[in-house]
Design a protein around this motif. Structure first.
Motif, PDB file in Angstrom:
ATOM      1  N   GLY A   7       0.851  -1.181   0.000  1.00 27.95           N
ATOM      2  CA  GLY A   7       0.000   0.000   0.000  1.00 27.95           C
ATOM      3  C   GLY A   7       0.883   1.224   0.000  1.00 27.95           C
ATOM      4  N   ARG A   8       0.235   2.365   0.131  1.00 24.25           N
ATOM      5  CA  ARG A   8       1.000   3.603   0.134  1.00 24.25           C
ATOM      6  C   ARG A   8       0.748   4.317   1.446  1.00 24.25           C
ATOM      7  NH1 ARG A   8      -0.096   7.293  -4.830  1.00 24.25           N
ATOM      8  NH2 ARG A   8       1.630   6.254  -5.852  1.00 24.25           N
ATOM      9  N   SER A   9       1.796   4.723   2.099  1.00 22.06           N
ATOM     10  CA  SER A   9       1.642   5.447   3.360  1.00 22.06           C
ATOM     11  C   SER A   9       1.174   6.864   3.037  1.00 22.06           C
ATOM     12  CB  SER A   9       2.975   5.511   4.099  1.00 22.06           C
ATOM     13  OG  SER A   9       3.748   6.584   3.595  1.00 22.06           O
ATOM     14  N   PRO A  10       0.682   7.572   4.046  1.00 19.75           N
ATOM     15  CA  PRO A  10       0.269   8.958   3.784  1.00 19.75           C
ATOM     16  C   PRO A  10       1.428   9.818   3.282  1.00 19.75           C
ATOM     17  CG  PRO A  10      -0.633   8.193   5.851  1.00 19.75           C
ATOM     18  CD  PRO A  10       0.328   7.133   5.396  1.00 19.75           C
ATOM     19  N   TRP A  11       2.621   9.346   3.402  1.00 17.63           N
ATOM     20  CA  TRP A  11       3.768  10.088   2.866  1.00 17.63           C
ATOM     21  C   TRP A  11       4.174   9.596   1.476  1.00 17.63           C
ATOM     22  CZ3 TRP A  11       7.569  10.554   7.617  1.00 17.63           C
ATOM     23  CH2 TRP A  11       7.068  11.556   8.475  1.00 17.63           C
ATOM     24  N   GLY A  12       3.358   8.734   0.912  1.00 22.09           N
ATOM     25  CA  GLY A  12       3.644   8.275  -0.434  1.00 22.09           C
ATOM     26  C   GLY A  12       4.684   7.183  -0.499  1.00 22.09           C
ATOM     27  N   GLU A  13       5.040   6.628   0.637  1.00 18.29           N
ATOM     28  CA  GLU A  13       6.018   5.541   0.616  1.00 18.29           C
ATOM     29  C   GLU A  13       5.296   4.207   0.438  1.00 18.29           C
ATOM     30  OE1 GLU A  13       9.189   7.120   3.904  1.00 18.29           O
ATOM     31  OE2 GLU A  13       7.154   6.720   4.536  1.00 18.29           O
ATOM     32  N   ILE A  15       4.398   0.740   1.477  1.00 17.15           N
ATOM     33  CA  ILE A  15       4.461  -0.018   2.739  1.00 17.15           C
ATOM     34  C   ILE A  15       3.748  -1.340   2.557  1.00 17.15           C
ATOM     35  CG2 ILE A  15       4.740   1.828   4.429  1.00 17.15           C
ATOM     36  CD1 ILE A  15       1.688   1.859   4.701  1.00 17.15           C
ATOM     37  N   LEU A  16       4.254  -2.346   3.287  1.00 18.92           N
ATOM     38  CA  LEU A  16       3.607  -3.641   3.271  1.00 18.92           C
ATOM     39  C   LEU A  16       2.271  -3.523   3.977  1.00 18.92           C
ATOM     40  CD1 LEU A  16       6.176  -6.410   4.245  1.00 18.92           C
ATOM     41  CD2 LEU A  16       4.732  -6.303   2.213  1.00 18.92           C
ATOM     42  N   ILE A  17       1.265  -4.127   3.404  1.00 17.89           N
ATOM     43  CA  ILE A  17      -0.046  -4.110   4.046  1.00 17.89           C
ATOM     44  C   ILE A  17      -0.328  -5.483   4.643  1.00 17.89           C
ATOM     45  CG2 ILE A  17      -2.521  -3.888   3.657  1.00 17.89           C
ATOM     46  CD1 ILE A  17      -1.403  -1.283   3.241  1.00 17.89           C
ATOM     47  N   ARG A  18      -0.144  -6.509   3.828  1.00 16.70           N
ATOM     48  CA  ARG A  18      -0.473  -7.867   4.257  1.00 16.70           C
ATOM     49  C   ARG A  18      -0.033  -8.809   3.138  1.00 16.70           C
ATOM     50  NH1 ARG A  18      -4.727  -8.799   0.838  1.00 16.70           N
ATOM     51  NH2 ARG A  18      -6.092  -7.035   0.391  1.00 16.70           N
ATOM     52  N   PRO A 205      -2.474   2.795  16.447  1.00 14.07           N
ATOM     53  CA  PRO A 205      -1.814   2.154  15.307  1.00 14.07           C
ATOM     54  C   PRO A 205      -0.409   2.695  15.066  1.00 14.07           C
ATOM     55  CG  PRO A 205      -3.532   3.647  14.549  1.00 14.07           C
ATOM     56  CD  PRO A 205      -3.576   3.660  16.049  1.00 14.07           C
ATOM     57  N   TYR A 206      -0.020   3.685  15.840  1.00 12.76           N
ATOM     58  CA  TYR A 206       1.317   4.242  15.640  1.00 12.76           C
ATOM     59  C   TYR A 206       2.323   3.673  16.644  1.00 12.76           C
ATOM     60  CZ  TYR A 206      -1.357   7.602  12.877  1.00 12.76           C
ATOM     61  OH  TYR A 206      -2.184   8.183  11.963  1.00 12.76           O
ATOM     62  N   ASP A 210       5.260   2.211  10.218  1.00  9.71           N
ATOM     63  CA  ASP A 210       4.438   1.622   9.151  1.00  9.71           C
ATOM     64  C   ASP A 210       5.072   0.330   8.645  1.00  9.71           C
ATOM     65  OD1 ASP A 210       2.677   3.764   9.302  1.00  9.71           O
ATOM     66  OD2 ASP A 210       3.718   4.901   7.732  1.00  9.71           O
ATOM     67  N   TYR A 217       1.830  -7.722   9.873  1.00 13.31           N
ATOM     68  CA  TYR A 217       0.624  -8.168   9.159  1.00 13.31           C
ATOM     69  C   TYR A 217       0.941  -9.325   8.225  1.00 13.31           C
ATOM     70  CZ  TYR A 217      -2.828  -4.852  10.818  1.00 13.31           C
ATOM     71  OH  TYR A 217      -3.731  -4.188  11.607  1.00 13.31           O
TER      72      TYR A 217
ATOM     73  N   MET C   1       4.691   7.088  -6.990  1.00 14.52           N
ATOM     74  CA  MET C   1       4.770   7.796  -5.718  1.00 14.52           C
ATOM     75  C   MET C   1       4.120   9.169  -5.801  1.00 14.52           C
ATOM     76  SD  MET C   1       7.948   8.698  -3.415  1.00 14.52           S
ATOM     77  CE  MET C   1       7.634   9.804  -2.084  1.00 14.52           C
ATOM     78  N   GLU C 135      -4.698   5.382   2.639  1.00 10.84           N
ATOM     79  CA  GLU C 135      -5.100   3.999   2.388  1.00 10.84           C
ATOM     80  C   GLU C 135      -5.468   3.280   3.682  1.00 10.84           C
ATOM     81  OE1 GLU C 135      -2.440   2.016  -0.275  1.00 10.84           O
ATOM     82  OE2 GLU C 135      -2.922   3.399  -1.892  1.00 10.84           O
ATOM     83  N   ASN C 142      -4.910  -1.472   6.123  1.00 10.57           N
ATOM     84  CA  ASN C 142      -5.046  -2.202   7.377  1.00 10.57           C
ATOM     85  C   ASN C 142      -4.994  -1.268   8.582  1.00 10.57           C
ATOM     86  OD1 ASN C 142      -2.448  -1.409   7.465  1.00 10.57           O
ATOM     87  ND2 ASN C 142      -1.539  -3.455   7.486  1.00 10.57           N
ATOM     88  N   TYR C 145      -6.925   5.703  10.144  1.00 12.62           N
ATOM     89  CA  TYR C 145      -6.182   6.913  10.513  1.00 12.62           C
ATOM     90  C   TYR C 145      -7.008   7.865  11.375  1.00 12.62           C
ATOM     91  CZ  TYR C 145      -2.713   5.519   7.039  1.00 12.62           C
ATOM     92  OH  TYR C 145      -1.753   4.855   6.336  1.00 12.62           O
TER      93      TYR C 145
ATOM     94  N   PRO D  44       4.777  14.992  -0.635  1.00 12.64           N
ATOM     95  CA  PRO D  44       3.852  14.241   0.213  1.00 12.64           C
ATOM     96  C   PRO D  44       4.240  14.305   1.687  1.00 12.64           C
ATOM     97  CG  PRO D  44       5.347  12.728  -0.890  1.00 12.64           C
ATOM     98  CD  PRO D  44       5.710  14.110  -1.367  1.00 12.64           C
ATOM     99  N   MET D  45       5.441  14.776   1.957  1.00 15.24           N
ATOM    100  CA  MET D  45       5.934  14.795   3.344  1.00 15.24           C
ATOM    101  C   MET D  45       6.018  16.230   3.856  1.00 15.24           C
ATOM    102  SD  MET D  45       9.043  12.076   3.086  1.00 15.24           S
ATOM    103  CE  MET D  45       8.790  10.450   2.368  1.00 15.24           C
ATOM    104  N   HIS D 713       0.407  13.370  13.273  1.00 18.48           N
ATOM    105  CA  HIS D 713       1.326  12.246  13.131  1.00 18.48           C
ATOM    106  C   HIS D 713       2.055  12.292  11.800  1.00 18.48           C
ATOM    107  CE1 HIS D 713       2.897   8.282  14.143  1.00 18.48           C
ATOM    108  NE2 HIS D 713       2.687   7.941  12.900  1.00 18.48           N
ATOM    109  N   ARG D 716       0.099  16.224   7.893  1.00 18.67           N
ATOM    110  CA  ARG D 716      -0.656  16.516   6.665  1.00 18.67           C
ATOM    111  C   ARG D 716      -1.959  17.218   7.001  1.00 18.67           C
ATOM    112  NH1 ARG D 716      -1.242  11.973   2.105  1.00 18.67           N
ATOM    113  NH2 ARG D 716      -3.029  13.328   1.785  1.00 18.67           N
TER     114      ARG D 716
END
Lengths: 292, 215, 337, 809
Positions: A7-13, A15-18, A205-206, A210, A217, C1, C135, C142, C145, D44-45, D713, D716
């Motif tokens: 998936g994509r983290s809120p920072w656009g990285e 990340i593994l989801i599952r 969740p933090y 991530d 997961y 990205m 997401e 998963n 937020y 994005p950051m 956190h 954003r």
């Protein structure tokens, strides 16, 4: 096929989801293929004739073996079935929604998870202090026995393996693998409870990064789908006619003398009655105390 | 100009006339399909592959009383077509998300956010923009005249939207109270925010509109 | 990205002329297809480039889905009826004034001119994390937020959160539930009628959907039985701005009284869970009780039993309590100047 | 002073018909042959460093013409603060949403698709979005260079664990590191007080959100950049764009005839203007950069939020004896903002406290850049202090208006920090008491007092009044006007046209002085190729004051030249002549002499100073260039505003509001609002009404709903679009509002007119907050906006419960 879901983290990285749920089907199919394969093997492959022991020794021994050899204490059986129930609930609540049976599964899942965790903690303590702790762990000789058994199983000649101790190697290996997968799901699952609303934790969740969550997961998922195949195999063996006596022992707590003598090595699992023999009723109780 | 063009209605464009014939017709009429397709990939009419049964890109729109032929992408909003294909830049984009009203136009006399409707959805419907209000001789629409007389707006970026919303609302309620009118044109945001003078102007607009319809 | 917003990516557009065509398109393209009614929810997703359907089925041309018809002593409302048409319809005004109020409370005039009743009840949640493309569970991830120690969740759920704490934003949904409306759903395999109450689903059942509609399904009409026509209605929406904004909480109730006693009622809330909440327990407790302050107070307290507030939405407890109270006893007092 | 024929009269501004018919062209309405479109890649950051950008896939796309990155910009060095000045694109994004790269393509869909193909590798860096969090001992710094401005330099500033025990208790500590000034002995002041109130308050940051975003289109022609943008002053934007793009100002033409709002956010144009300019240079084609509403949240500038603590002492008679104010300002990631300093000055002016201490600290955060927004600092301090004053008054049993009256500034009222000589500066004039009196009457304050704090059923009523001063004008700008042989008067204007009409209005002063009918006047604005003089921005309430002075000076110059020319041609002394009726004529003979048309022809013939070939020495170089270009077109009035001024020009608005709150739901309505302005001579009533009500509504918007919300956190923003930022709608404000002006000329400016853009904001804000305090009691809120959730939660708990100090909730 992608085995991991990113998936994509809120920072656009990334990340593994599952894991990919395709692996669930893979595991299930693998389980089914194994069952079919095994069933065919048993049905159509000439089975090696079990070694007959020295008749005199056997008879002498038999005299000292109780009619019913206690195998699982009430506590151990209770644990097994509680764990089994929890496991089924966990698996069904996890995977039915994925295959399209929709229901509110999360609460059921974590409650079953908590029960499983508690029962495993109980089992660990119980097995460590009250049971024959080492009886379930594979030992060096098991490997040689296993090699011989395999060779003979496919029709090769090999020296006769020793008979089993209390637990056959298959049991031991199964226990080992279920222990690893079980600890993996539980270890990750407990932390994952921080990600949902439960009475135990403030949701956070933090707690980990991530990426760390992603790994967790994936581990949970891998162990989970692994359990599908493992549980299938377990159930399969439990209902195989030639194994039913073992299944019964998990229900009633004992095996009969015949099965004992046929499959177990008295040296390695000594349930022989000391002298003088007490009345049969107390045998079981005594046997339990001594040998379980 | 467009009044002399052969009219192809939306229905014909979609069903009766094959695309090939339609294009031929356009070429024969010598009309420019899209002289100013700045915004969207317009170059080739066939640029966007089409699934069977999907809408045709070439459409005829009724805008400000004229039939206008345009090459419209599937995902194109009316505001974009008006601004970038038909040169009608009086319709403003303040948010592009139906949250400000600057892009309000009338579709069959009803105010809509042109940023939030597909151009393909207005085929066969009557679109009126701020440019279509005044008479061809330049006489202002009563609502426009009222805004001028009351000096009703400041930066005026929201003004076309407010004017169109008012014109549309007054068609359903020609004699509103001040609170009714405020409610009727509440889908428009002004950031200079002298809503008071906007309402003054629009109450005057209601009066002018009544007067002109009587006349 | 790279994330880009505000320009819709390409899709194929179908504008079927009737329901049959629409259904066959939906059946053909299944989960690749996006159903567009008024489009006001859809455009956000498309312009944000978060949802990327291959095919958009725009129902603008399906005229048979528009309009309000008398049906027995009730009404049948086509799913593509705009909120404005609903508000202006004499039968709605005459029999189900509350639905008018609820529809009129939604969004802005232009949105009501284009937005449909079907779209209003089927719209997606407005959780700002989810809508911004984070997401989360609802988006296939998963994590939620909106429920973290630092999350901003003033608008979020106090009931029935299951991983996801989003709320349903519809204004007409609680009114329809209170009126015991039936949702008529069609697909190529036939027609299905679902109680309004059961049309909406929570994240526990399916975390990625808000309604029972599956790919291929189409909400074609909403039927309101005559049962509650002309009874005592209460609708109230509390929001920030008086235009555009979704409810912080809204409440809808229908009631029949006799000699000061509540004979029967139905009561629903929205903005408090991922689905509109029908307050069955409150209904049962209040039935047969006198319609007075005491009953209202009790109803209000019952309504918030089991509520689980988050960091920023604790106010929803007193708000729900008071709104339910008012739904039972009405608003007290007013100023004349 | 001549008879008022134009000043104070309503008229139809010449830009209005174009606006109402949709013909007025704003930046996005321009087209150029071969125009490309660009889209931006945003960070994005919240804070990161660009490690690698790979644009190859994007560039390989059909239709993509070019890519622009920070490396294409002229290099910049850190300024005296230690930070590098902001540029439109960056390799070290310091807030989420900061542009990193731009793609130009033949259309916008292609540009957007191309952006998605850019591979961007970012290294995350520490970030802070809440100033207070950054001040924690272990808190992250927003910039690598530090987290706060200390003595105008960026440094690392941390408070102590002890300080944060105060924070935990919901109080802002008086932590170290603040700028400080004092007037009188504050402790002694508190001793004189009969009541002391001490409150910690949070004021939200807010985007300026002009309805027109900062869209811009640029192309190059013969080595010159033509930029169609949105700015508050074309004259002032030339130099800034030239600097950002890296060319000489003479190579830049700015076109912005219509600006869709600015509110301070477009004062020197916008940094982002450099993007289409440089992309156009790089690609050799015109480039249109459409800025979306979401992008506008990021690059569109914002008001600095504040976390503040105020202690206020009031004497039994209502006089404020002491004010101790401490402000932590959210400075955003770039240059130091002046809001907090203005807060101190405006507080001292508005309430004239007998003693005052002011401390403030500007903390850097990784949130969008701040800049002045309509009443910067003034509005915030109004919101901080007005409710406190109202609560103090209530404790003493005093009327809200009476308390404002006794503390009101009057005459040459002192304000702000003491200077080198230990003395405070002072204003040119203040007629606040007069405004209060007029407002009491117009609003019907006394009649409404009966409803103050009353409740019927669930509905509580409250009334409030607030006093809001702000700077009302600057000085020293130039004017150019020409009377041409066609007999018409042409004004050149470099002010932005934001629809305040002051761009046009100020020239009516000159037309009136010259006796020129308005129909024969033309104002040329919005295009620096049309030779505009050095002008102020349409910002900071300067225009009416600054540019009426300049217009006055220009008109006097033209008049003098007409007189001299007449004397030259017709004999006698210049003073024997007068101008009226479109003629320069001997006094007492209005039909003789020369017509303006004749005078214009003569001026061209005579040349020299008459037609602009000789220019005054003191005018700005820009004015000189423009006047030189216009020389020979007619009789030129060209001059700098050299009029004396004693004091600093400020204007004032008092606002009155009544609210009705539903105590069961927290929902409320502002029922009524009245504002009275003290802005000197009224220039254009319609326009003034627009400023007073429009500004007031901006303030109300801050009181009732405007939000700015961050996820701490990930750093954003969550509120980016109107739907979440909640600017007020037409139904959120009273359906009818009143206004008036005291209309007393300011003695320190020839026309008597002061600016009015800023002061109404704090008046609207404060009046609504005070009305809420009146309706709900002292303990309902401690932060803005005051939304239904805040109210219903406070009433339920019996005290305010909302986050005490967290920013961006």
């Amino acid at each position: 096929m992608d085995f991991l879901k990113w998936g994509r983290s809120p920072w656009g990285e990334d990340i593994l989801i599952r894991i990919s749920w395709d692996l669930l089907y893979l595991s299930a199919i693998g389980g089914v293929l194994f069952l079919i394969g095994h069933a065919l093997y048993v049905r159509f492959w000439p089975q090696p004739v079990p070694e007959k022991g020295d008749a005199a020794t056997t008879a002498a021994l038999a005299a000292r073996i109780p009619e019913r050899v206690a195998r699982h204490s009430v506590a151990a059986r209770a644990f097994h079935w509680v764990m089994a129930a929890a496991m089924f609930v966990l698996l069904f609540s996890a995977f039915l929604p994925i295959v399209g049976v929709k229901f509110a599964w999360v609460t059921i899942h974590w409650i079953a998870g908590v029960i499983l965790t508690l029962s495993i903690i109980y089992h660990t303590v119980h097995a460590t202090f009250w049971l024959d702790f080492w009886s379930i762990w594979p030992e060096k000789g098991d490997i040689e026995d296993s090699r011989r058994r395999m060779l003979r199983g496919v029709g090769q000649s090999a020296p006769a393996p020793r008979k089993h101790g209390k637990y056959p190697l298959e049991n031991k290996l199964y226990h080992l693998i279920i222990l690893i997968t079980g600890l993996a799901v539980i270890g990750t699952g407990v932390f994952m409870m921080k990600r949902v609303q439960t009475p135990f934790f403030t949701r956070n969740p933090y707690l980990f990064t991530d990426q760390a969550w992603g790994v967790m997961y994936v581990a949970h998922g891998l162990a989970g789908v692994g359990l599908v195949a493992l549980v299938m195999a377990h159930v399969y063996f439990a209902i195989r006619p030639e194994k039913l006596w073992i299944t019964y022992s998990m229900i009633f707590g004992w095996i009969d003398r015949g099965h004992y003598l046929e499959h177990h090595d008295p040296q390695r699992w000594n349930v022989a009655r000391p002298v003088p023999p007490p009345p049969p009723d107390e045998d079981a109780a005594k046997g339990r105390r001594i040998a379980v | 100009m467009a009044e002399n063009d052969p009219v192809v209605t939306a229905d014909e464009g979609q069903r009766g006339v094959s695309r090939r014939n339609f294009i031929k017709g356009v070429i024969a009429a010598g009309a420019a399909v899209s002289t100013t397709s700045y915004l969207f990939r317009g170059g080739s009419i066939l640029g966007q592959p089409s699934l069977p049964g999907a809408v045709e890109r070439l459409v005829t729109l009724n805008v400000n009383g004229q039939q206008r032929r345009v090459d419209v992408m599937k995902q194109e909003t009316l505001a974009m077509t008006l601004r970038y294909k038909l040169g009608l830049t009086g319709t403003k984009l303040g948010c592009d998300r139906s949250e400000c009203g600057a892009c309000t136009v009338l579709i069959d006399d009803v105010p809509h956010y042109s940023c939030s409707i597909l151009t393909h959805s207005v085929r066969g419907r009557k679109v009126v923009t701020i440019e279509g209000l005044a008479s061809p001789t330049g006489q202002l629409h009563p609502v426009q005249q009222a805004v001028v007389d009351a000096q009703g707006f400041q930066c005026a970026f929201c003004m076309p939207g407010f004017v169109m919303a008012t014109v549309g609302y007054l068609k359903t309620n020609p004699n509103p109270t001040r609170p009714e009118l405020a409610h009727g044109i509440s889908g428009n945001l002004c950031r200079c925010q002298d809503y008071n003078k906007i309402l003054d102007a629009m109450m005057l607009a209601a009066e002018y509109t009544r007067r002109s319809s009587r006349a | 990205m790279a994330v880009i917003r505000d320009v819709m990516p390409a899709f194929e557009l179908f504008q079927p002329a009737n329901v049959e065509e629409a259904l066959s398109l939906l059946n053909r393209y299944k989960s690749d297809a996006w159903v567009m009614a008024g489009g006001l929810d859809s455009f956000d997703w498309l312009k944000d480039r978060i949802k990327r359907p291959k095919v958009v089925v725009d129902l603008v041309g399906v005229k048979e889905l528009e309009g309000v018809r008398a049906s027995g002593d009730g009404l049948e409302i086509g799913a593509m009826t705009t909120l404005t048409d609903l508000v202006r319809h004499p039968l709605v005004r005459e029999k189900f004034g509350m639905l008018l109020e609820a529809a009129e409370a939604a969004a802005s005039p232009q949105i009501r001119n284009q937005g449909t009743i079907g779209g209003n009840v089927s719209q997606d949640t407005r959780c700002w994390y989810y809508r911004d493309g984070w997401e989360c569970y609802r988006a296939g991830g998963n994590i939620c937020y909106a429920d973290t120690p630092t999350a901003m969740n003033r608008e979020h759920a106090i009931f029935d959160a299951d991983r996801c704490v989003a709320v349903n934003p519809s204004d007409t949904a609680p009114a329809l539930i209170a009126l015991d409306a039936k949702m008529v759903i069609r697909s190529t395999s036939g027609e299905q009628i679902v109680d309004a109450e059961h049309y909406f689903i929570g994240p526990g059942i399916d975390i990625t959907r808000m309604t029972v509609l599956k790919p291929g399904d189409l909400l074609v009409a909403i039927r309101i039985p005559g049962t509650w026509a002309g009874s005592q209605f209460y609708f109230e929406k509390v929001r920030d701005r008086k235009v555009w904004d979704f409810p912080l909480v809204n409440v809808a109730s229908v009631m029949k009284t006799s000699g000061g006693t509540i004979q029967d009622l139905r009561l629903a809330l929205n903005g408090v869970a991922a689905h509109p909440v029908r307050l069955r327990a409150v209904e049962a407790a209040v039935r047969g009780k006198p319609r007075n302050e005491q009953t209202a107070e009790m109803a209000g307290l019952m309504a918030i039993e089991g509520a689980k507030p988050l960091r920023h939405n604790g106010y929803k407890l007193p708000l729900v309590r008071n709104l339910v109270k008012r739904a039972i006893r009405g608003v007290e007092g007013s100023w004349t100047s | 002073m001549p008879e008022r024929t134009l000043v104070g009269q309503n008229y139809t501004t010449p830009d209005l018909v174009a606006k109402v018919t949709g013909k007025a062209k704003y930046a996005e309405d321009y087209r150029a042959e071969g125009m490309l479109f660009c889209k931006l890649l945003l960070s994005p950051m919240p804070h990161a460093r660009v490690r690698r950008i790979d644009s190859s896939k994007a560039l390989a796309m059909k239709g993509v013409v070019g890519v622009l990155t920070a490396d294409d910009f002229p290099p910049v060095k850190p300024d005296q603060s230690g930070l590098k000045p902001e540029q439109a694109l960056t390799n070290e994004p310091v807030y989420q949403g900061e542009p990193i790269l731009a793609v130009a393509a033949v259309d916008e869909v292609t540009a957007a698709d191309a952006i998605e193909l850019i591979e961007l590798d970012l290294e995350p860096l520490p970030f802070a979005v809440d100033p207070i969090e950054s001040l924690r001992p272990e808190g992250a710094n927003a910039r690598l260079e530090g987290n706060a401005y200390v003595d105008r330099k960026v440094a690392t500033l941390k408070w102590t664990a002890e300080d944060f025990r105060e924070v935990a208790a919901g109080r802002l500590p008086f932590g170290k590191g603040a700028d400080e000034w004092k007037v009188g002995d504050v402790d002694a002041g508190f001793k004189q007080a009969d009541v002391v109130i001490d409150e910690t308050v949070v004021i939200q940051s807010t985007g300026h959100q002009p309805l027109e975003t900062r869209t811009a289109m640029a192309y190059w022609q013969n080595g010159k950049l033509y930029l169609h943008g949105s700015t508050q002053s074309v004259a002032r934007t030339v130099a800034s764009v030239a600097g950002w793009v890296g060319v000489e100002p003479s190579k830049v033409v700015i076109v912005s005839e219509y600006t869709g709002g600015g509110f301070g956010s477009k004062i020197p144009g916008a940094h982002s203007m450099a993007i289409p300019a440089l992309l156009s240079k790089k690609t050799g084609r015109p480039v249109m950069m459409r800025i979306s509403r979401e992008e506008e949240h990021f690059i569109g500038r914002a008001r600095a939020g504040m976390q503040a603590r105020a202690r206020l002492g009031m004497r039994k008679d209502g006089r404020i004896t002491a004010l101790d104010l401490y402000i932590v300002m959210d400075n955003g990631p770039y240059s130091a903002q002046g809001d907090a300093r203005s807060s101190g000055s405006i507080a001292s002016l508005a309430y004239q406290p007998m003693t005052m201490r002011f401390r403030s600290v500007a903390v850097l955060t990784n949130t969008p850049p701040r800049t002045s927004q309509r009443s910067p600092g003034g509005m915030q301090v109004n919101a901080i202090l007005e409710p406190i004053i109202t609560k103090a008054a209530r404790k003493l049993g005093l009327d809200q208006v009476a308390v404002r009256h006794i503390n009101a500034p009057a005459g040459k009222a002192p304000y702000g920090p003491p200077g080198q000589n230990g003395k405070q500066r002072y204003v040119t004039s203040a007629f606040v008491k007069e405004a209060l009196d007029r407002g009491v009457e117009l609003f019907g304050w006394d009649a409404r007092k009966g409803r103050s704090g009353q409740r019927r059923g669930s509905k509580a009523r409250g009334i409030g009044v607030a006093v809001s001063p702000y700077v009302g004008g600057s000085i020293g700008f130039d004017a150019i006007m020409t009377i041409r042989p066609d007999g018409r008067l042409y004004f050149q204007s470099g002010i932005g046209n934001l629809g305040t009409h002051s761009t046009i209005d100020v020239h009516r002063v000159a037309a009136e002085l010259l006796g020129m009918p308005w129909e024969k006047c033309e104002v040329i604005w919005g295009d620096t190729s049309k030779h505009v003089p050095w002008s102020c921005s349409s910002a900071g309430s300067q225009t009416v004051h600054a540019m009426t002075r300049a217009a006055h000076a220009g008109a006097m110059d033209a008049k003098r030249k007409l007189q001299e020319l007449a004397a030259h041609d017709l004999g006698g002394k210049p003073d024997d002549y007068d101008v009226s009726n479109e003629r320069v004529h001997r006094k007492g003979n209005a039909s003789g002499g020369l017509t303006f048309a004749q005078a214009a022809k003569r001026a061209i013939e005579l040349g020299g100073k008459y037609d602009g070939h000789e220019l005054p020495k003191d005018i700005n170089p820009m004015t000189k260039t423009s006047a030189t270009a216009l020389a020979g077109l007619g009789l030129m009035g060209v001059a700098k505003d050299n009029y004396p001024r004693d004091g600093d020009t400020h204007s004032y608005v008092v606002g009155f509001a009544e609210v009705e709150v539903d105590v069961e739901t927290g929902a409320y309505q502002i029922l009524d609002y009245t504002a009275v302005a003290d802005c000197g001579t009224v220039l254009h009533p319609h326009s003034l009404a627009g400023q007073i009500h429009g500004g007031s509504v901006l303030g109300m918007g801050h009181a009732i709903g405007q939000r700015w919300t961050y996820d701490q956190h990930y750093g954003r923003p969550l509120a980016k679009r109107f739907h979440h930022t909640k600017p007020p709608t037409i139904l959120d404000v009273p359906v009818a509002m009143k206004w008036d002006a005291v209309n007393i000329p300011d003695p320190e400016t020839p026309v008597g007119a002061r600016g009015i853009g800023e002061p109404p904001v704090g008046a609207g804000y404060g009046a609504v907050l005070n009305a809420l305090v009146d309706a709900l009691g002292d303990d309902a809120f401690r932060r803005t906006p005051v939304t239904p959730d805040v109210i219903v939660a406070a009433l339920d708990a019996g005290k305010w419960t909302h986050e005490a100090l967290t920013a961006h909730v």
